[in-house]
Write an enzyme that holds these catalytic residues in place. Structure first.
Site, mmCIF file in Angstrom:
data_model
loop_
_atom_site.group_PDB
_atom_site.id
_atom_site.type_symbol
_atom_site.label_atom_id
_atom_site.label_comp_id
_atom_site.label_asym_id
_atom_site.label_seq_id
_atom_site.Cartn_x
_atom_site.Cartn_y
_atom_site.Cartn_z
ATOM 1 N N LYS A 66 0.368 3.863 -2.768
ATOM 2 C CA LYS A 66 -0.643 4.926 -2.737
ATOM 3 C C LYS A 66 -0.003 6.305 -2.682
ATOM 4 O O LYS A 66 -0.616 7.303 -3.076
ATOM 5 C CB LYS A 66 -1.591 4.731 -1.549
ATOM 6 C CG LYS A 66 -2.514 3.536 -1.655
ATOM 7 C CD LYS A 66 -3.465 3.469 -0.455
ATOM 8 C CE LYS A 66 -4.479 2.337 -0.582
ATOM 9 N NZ LYS A 66 -3.906 1.012 -0.351
ATOM 10 N N SER A 104 0.783 -1.239 0.000
ATOM 11 C CA SER A 104 0.000 0.000 0.000
ATOM 12 C C SER A 104 0.811 1.282 0.000
ATOM 13 O O SER A 104 0.238 2.360 -0.158
ATOM 14 C CB SER A 104 -0.962 0.004 1.196
ATOM 15 O OG SER A 104 -2.100 -0.774 0.919
ATOM 16 N N SER A 132 -5.694 3.956 4.303
ATOM 17 C CA SER A 132 -5.271 2.996 3.278
ATOM 18 C C SER A 132 -6.485 2.516 2.490
ATOM 19 O O SER A 132 -6.739 1.317 2.357
ATOM 20 C CB SER A 132 -4.537 1.799 3.899
ATOM 21 O OG SER A 132 -3.783 1.115 2.928
#
Length: 496
Positions: A165, A162, A333
């Site tokens: 991102k 993640s 997230s």
């Protein structure tokens, strides 16, 4: 089997309610010529105090989130898209230096590591812990000067989970600007017989927004004398496969230009949840019910189809500004928002709003920012795809760029990062007594065998350091996360 990702926890509101009346000092509301110093001061004070009150009171994506930082990060130019707001004019004013602010807080101003040699002695033994698996890479950059203070495998492509991102949100902000809003519209056909709910790609659309759209639509139809209508819904803004490569999964809904509440089938607003396999149809059926409540009858179940040629818009809902969507995506997230932002970037670039088009658009935007992209592959926007590859050097340089004065439009990348011990996916990873609590803001990343952490830390001299730690081949997520947190904590302590 679905890959596990971060499971964000609710922020510890009860611990810090007593700070609710604290006032933000005037010097924290402005930056200086070197924005990294202003951000370092803000991170120290806001992490230790504001994060304990104002941040939590406002909520992780409310327009009041970390207001002191937002005021300081004034966007200097208007940017992006057909739907945007103006931005405040004016240049940042001087602020108290970071060392002075830390001293006022009672923080020791000990000697921080001087360049790469000092950090090598601190970080290398910590990187060598078995908990970090078989491959570990790390980069630390002084955000104010751009100097690389530490590097290990800086150019080695790694699966970022993640932390990708950070790249996704930066590309969207660069392409569209922080004030851009995503529209959802309702159109009426030339013969006044067909209403079409047109999805623009806003994953945060909810029942309240649909209710407001229905009310506005009803008023418009009443004024024009339109009676019962046929309802259609248009998802043509997006193309390509709707299902993420990981398949049906509680961490992400099918990617659609039209959805409500991220396709969640429970009352949650973050983390894993049961998801509908037809987010657009569900949103349209909810809208039909709300139209009926508003006095507009529909002839039958809504059907999928493009708005007829010549249709006119009768109602519009705009999402919150892109800056708020970015902050929400990073703090929690949020995979659905991240994939939507990648597609918005594709649309701005004239690419198809698909996984492939998004990959090309995000990559091109990062290249335009002058970032090191050798070995990078942005397969998706959320980091759920193991085909994603980035380097620690790319993430650290991107964070440093977001902290500098040349790209204020990227500032929400920093203000959206979870605060150690206080918010989002770092809310429960640092004890209140940890010396790093409030001084670290970072994006977490977790897949089976992959753990990562990338963000900023304020060191003992008051410098803002941008860092990225990536690990693969890990066997215990808990142990890997603890080791990554220890690495970041070491940056705040320095060498005494």
């Amino acid at each position: 089997m679905a890959e596990p990702v971060e499971r964000p926890t609710d922020e510890p509101l009860n611990r810090w309610r007593g700070w609710g009346g604290w006032k933000v000092p005037k010097y924290l509301k402005r930056g200086n010529g070197s924005d990294a110093f202003g951000l370092a001061a803000g991170s120290a004070v806001l992490g230790l105090v504001v994060a304990a009150g104002a941040v939590l009171a406002a909520g992780p994506w409310d327009s009041g989130q970390r207001k002191a930082e937002r005021d300081r990060a004034v966007v200097q130019q208007r940017a992006g898209g057909a739907h945007h707001e103006g931005t405040a004019p004016g240049a940042p004013e001087p602020a108290a230096s970071a060392p002075a602010v830390l001293s006022a807080l009672g923080t020791a101003s000990g000697t921080a590591p001087a360049g790469a040699s000092g950090l090598d002695a601190v970080l290398t033994p910590l990187l060598d812990t078995p908990a970090l698996g078989s491959v570990r890479t790390a980069v630390v950059v002084d955000a104010a000067t751009g100097e690389q203070l530490y590097a290990r495998g800086a150019r080695t492509p790694m699966t970022p989970a993640s932390t990708v991102k950070i790249a996704t949100t930066a590309a969207a902000l660069s392409a569209l600007g922080p004030a851009h809003r995503i529209p959802t519209t309702v159109t009426l056909s030339p013969d006044s017989r067909t209403l079409t709910l047109v999805g623009g790609g806003d994953p945060t659309l909810d029942e309240a927004a649909l209710r407001a759209l229905a009310a506005d639509t009803a008023r418009s139809l009443h004024d024009s004398g339109t009676g019962t209508v046929r309802l259609a819904y248009d998802t043509s803004r997006y193309s390509g496969p709707a299902l993420h490569p990981i398949g049906p999964n509680e961490n992400i809904a099918p990617v659609s230009a039209l959805m409500a509440d991220e396709g969640r089938l429970d009352t949650s607003d973050r983390g894993p949840a049961p998801r509908t396999d037809d987010p657009a149809g569900d949103a349209a059926r909810t809208f039909a019910e709300l139209l009926d409540d508003a006095g507009v009858g529909t002839r039958s179940e809504p059907v999928s189809g493009k708005a007829p040629a010549g249709s006119r818009t009768v109602a519009t809902h705009l999402s919150k500004p892109l800056s708020a969507l970015v902050e929400r995506a990073l703090t929690n997230s949020d995979n659905d928002i991240a994939e939507a932002l990648a597609r918005q970037t594709a649309l701005k670039a004239g690419e198809p709003a698909s996984f492939a088009g998004s990959r090309r658009a995000v990559t091109a935007r990062l290249k335009a920012l002058g970032l090191p992209l050798a070995g990078a592959r942005l397969a998706d926007g959320s980091g759920l795809d193991r085909a994603d590859k980035v380097t620690a050097g790319l993430l650290a340089r991107l964070l440093a760029l977001a902290a500098g004065p040349d790209h204020p439009e990227l500032r929400p990348v920093l203000t959206g990062l979870p605060v150690a011990g206080f918010s989002g996916t770092l809310g429960d990873r640092y004890e209140a007594t940890s010396p790093a609590t409030g001084l670290i803001r970072a994006k977490t990343g977790t897949l089976t065998g992959v753990n990562s952490l990338a963000g900023t830390a304020v060191d003992a001299q008051g410098r803002l350091l941008a860092f990225a730690f990536l690990a693969s081949g890990t066997t215990s997520p808990a142990d890997a996360e603890a080791s990554l947190d220890t690495l970041a904590t070491a940056l705040t302590r320095g060498s005494r």
